[in-house]
Design a protein around this motif. Sequence first.
Motif, PDB file in Angstrom:
ATOM      1  N   MET A  71       0.829  -1.199   0.000  1.00 35.01           N
ATOM      2  CA  MET A  71       0.000   0.000   0.000  1.00 35.01           C
ATOM      3  C   MET A  71       0.869   1.257   0.000  1.00 35.01           C
ATOM      4  N   GLN A 289      -3.123   5.660   7.274  1.00 32.94           N
ATOM      5  CA  GLN A 289      -3.481   4.301   6.892  1.00 32.94           C
ATOM      6  C   GLN A 289      -2.470   3.290   7.428  1.00 32.94           C
ATOM      7  N   LEU A 385      -2.487  -4.433  -5.940  1.00 32.49           N
ATOM      8  CA  LEU A 385      -1.387  -4.340  -4.978  1.00 32.49           C
ATOM      9  C   LEU A 385      -0.256  -5.280  -5.387  1.00 32.49           C
TER      10      LEU A 385
END
Length: 428
Positions: A71, A289, A385
Amino acid sequence: MTRATDPEPTERPGSTAGRETPGESASLDLRYKLHMAVSMIRANPRNARTFTSVSVATFGLLLSFAAITAMGTMMTQSASDIISGDVSAFADGYEYSMLNPESDVVTYIADAESTLQRVAGAEGVEQVRPRLTAGASMTIKAQDAGVVLVGSDIAAEGYEIVAGQAPAGAAQVCINIAQRDELGIDVGTSVRLSVAGAPVDAGPITADVVCVYDNSRFGLFRSSSVVMDIAGMQQILDRPDAITQILITLAPGVDPATAAASLGADAPGLQFLTSKETAGLIFTVLAAQQAIMWALVIVAALICAVLIGNVVGFSLRRDRRELATMRTMGFSAKDIETVYAVQVLLIGLGMVLIGTVAAIIAVVIAGAVGIPIGDGQQLFGGDTLRPSLKVSDVLLTGGLMIAAQQAANALAARKLLSRSPVQMAESA
């Protein structure tokens, strides 16, 4: 006649027989403890099978770390794509907005041509590219859409054209895939543009859509951008030398923050920001995050540690009769505790290694294939991803697993060994 001497007593390896004080047991050296631990593992392989959960926990934690890295990599690349440079130069007073570029307070860079030459000649600068941005209204078949008109070098900024050819002049524009699908327009369609900052008497202009570019890697931050040739946009604004931003690519190894400070000192009247500062919103979201993901990983790690502790405690309690026998034979509590610590360490290292190898294989495969994260355009570029692992992730996970096992072994062993051999043998 000489009297036969009594044979010398045989000592256990590493013992200090004849030197310990009354009531103390002889101590075993480390080599003997290691030998005992290995022999116990060979004689009772079920202990190794009991620790299978360690491999599963290691595997799960490493996959979590790989997801965090994936991420972070996606968001960092998205920021780089949006800014299209290591450092950006703006005129003082220009307010860059990632959420709503149409609301930017535009201040044109004065004396743009000489400024570009000065920045291009600075030490550590490899390439400079001008950009001109303005809010606009695009009308198609009586339907109005707010857009951001971007004048730039399409090839140099890495726009990927999926249909048509790059625009040239004030009468050609390039829309993105999202606009093509949502507005029902394509190459060959004519649109009318009302550009903020253009002379009032000029009125709206008519332009042809000559290409469609892929904006998926920019995420939602460029979903409203319509791209055209910078010279054509200068013509619309009737400002031949107007630019709002200078995109700067640095030579390999040059630190962006240092370069920004140096450029700012040499070019007063401009503000130089690194891509990380310009795309600050992305990195703020990234930090939040990652903090949430790290919190989840820590909670998972604690749960794993508790489960592993129970596994170690169960294994020791199952061997309580062996512990009682060793105490009866004269082994000290410290020696027994060390032998079992070595046994747990050897089994644990093997299980951590198995879990790590399995995780690395899974991450390599997932990184090559990619993990879909949903249909449609993402807030940050890309919808796949690409997980990866860092050496620090592997070391941290392995250290956590081993520490949890050793702590649980020490607590369980001391509790059992505080009892008499009879109590240990009879305890449930």
